[in-house]
Motif scaffolding. Sequence first.
Motif, PDB file in Angstrom:
ATOM      1  N   HIS A  86       0.832  -1.212   0.000  1.00  0.00           N
ATOM      2  CA  HIS A  86       0.000   0.000   0.000  1.00  0.00           C
ATOM      3  C   HIS A  86       0.861   1.255   0.000  1.00  0.00           C
ATOM      4  N   ASP A 119       6.018   1.824   6.783  1.00  0.00           N
ATOM      5  CA  ASP A 119       4.639   1.337   6.574  1.00  0.00           C
ATOM      6  C   ASP A 119       3.924   2.206   5.547  1.00  0.00           C
ATOM      7  N   ASP A 120       3.914   1.903   4.250  1.00  0.00           N
ATOM      8  CA  ASP A 120       4.523   0.722   3.692  1.00  0.00           C
ATOM      9  C   ASP A 120       5.374   1.107   2.479  1.00  0.00           C
ATOM     10  N   GLU A 153      -5.295   1.117   2.465  1.00  0.00           N
ATOM     11  CA  GLU A 153      -5.068   0.086   3.481  1.00  0.00           C
ATOM     12  C   GLU A 153      -5.249   0.648   4.883  1.00  0.00           C
ATOM     13  N   GLU A 154      -4.730   1.850   5.108  1.00  0.00           N
ATOM     14  CA  GLU A 154      -4.771   2.427   6.459  1.00  0.00           C
ATOM     15  C   GLU A 154      -6.183   2.887   6.835  1.00  0.00           C
ATOM     16  N   ASP A 180       4.814  -6.067   4.340  1.00  0.00           N
ATOM     17  CA  ASP A 180       4.137  -5.043   5.146  1.00  0.00           C
ATOM     18  C   ASP A 180       4.085  -5.509   6.605  1.00  0.00           C
TER      19      ASP A 180
END
Length: 456
Positions: A86, A119-120, A153-154, A180
Amino acid sequence: MTALDRYLDEHRGAFLENLKAALRIPSVSAQPEHKADVRRCAEHIVTHLKKIGMTRAEVMETAGHPVVYAEWLGAPGKPTALLYGHYDVQPPDPLELWKTPPFEPTERDDKLYARGACDDKGQVYMHFSAIEAHLATNGKLPINLKLVIEGEEEHGSESLEDFLRSHRKELDADLIVVSDTSMLSPDQPALTYALRGILYTQIEVTGPARDLHSGEFGGSVMNPANALAGIIAALKDADGRITVPGFYDRVKELTPAECEAYAAVPFDERGFIAESGAPMAWGEKGHSTLERLWSRPTLDVNGMWSGYTGEGSKTVLPSFAAAKVSMRLVPDQDPKQLFTAFEAHVRSLAPAAVKVVVKDLHHGSPWITSPDHPMLQAAVRALARAWTKKPALIREGGSIPVMATFQQTHNLPCILMGFGLHDDQVHAPNEKFSLTSFHGGTRSCAYLYEELLKGV
Ligand code: BES
Ligand code: MN
Ligand code: MN
């Protein structure tokens, strides 16, 4: 030394500069004011992937933030890996705690500091660097690659499930590769075979229609902050167990073999707890710290607010109180079923003198795969070549919701080969990525593609 190794060595500086360029783009997926930055980051990555020689690279639309899709399919008959990562990041707040600005990547003591360094984006760029090295030195990759780098993703990967389903055929592959996750320690690489799921809720408690003078009204109506505190306190018992009825029904107990494997993991518990800054380890009775982190569910308050929180004092009986409460879930717990149970339980704990609403903000299922899958051996060999030690096989406490989705849409072997460290301060101020992780990770990715060609 092979041409590949020489290229990897000689281009360390250039690889780092490529990563820094991506880190300068504030692709914060949760904040609407950064929507254009998220897209700009996707476009930036597409340009980079074309430059290093991916034959197809494009920004693909979803209901939310775009996905970067790219491929190199010049090895017919050879395995195809679907690489997932991501490019979105967590909000950088609180800004005042950053030593250098979050979107101005800065090197200090062999570490790179920036939001997303670990991340990431840092881990996604390890793969880009590895791909570049192969294409530049051999004109080809050992295997076929399809890249899916998402931008939500987050934020719970809300749009990705539809994307994966509607592009299922194009996204066919022999295995899935994700970077990740974490290493066990700076010189101990690891492969992750399980992640926890998540159920993220919000409890809202309303009492009087407006804030009241706590002398004029105190004692005559119920205070929602006090009520909320009571509800939250009742969600766990004195042994640290979650009191939601049925919560543990589907929790798989560890097998004796797994218990043994846990005991053999070179986990530095003292160092881990010391790193956290907490006075001591704590958690559910009857389980080791590693068990509690990797294979037991949790319930945590992420934030709560009510009434007056400024300087000094204000005598007020607030009208409203709320808390964000998340649960980490383990196989075979089901987030949807648990939300229903959680909501019913909170309601049963709520006094009649206040109104209570429970919301499901997002959820994702836990994920586990067999640590004995032969495909993992390719990653074991790649990591053993790139580091001085063989990788440990571990589970982790974090969540990557799309892993459970992949299991449904693709049902393929998955390699989770990550290089984060426990002091990387991910999701916090001063996030960093160790340059040893970045360069060792890049080397590991380059070797992984080779080892996947060699087969299992
Ligand atoms: N990379 C992490 C997940 C992770 C963290 C895996 C630590 C292994 C160890 C990922 O970006 C993340 O932060 N996920 C969120 C998911 C949530 C926003 C749905 C998490 O775990 O909180
Ligand atoms: Mn991540
Ligand atoms: Mn994250």
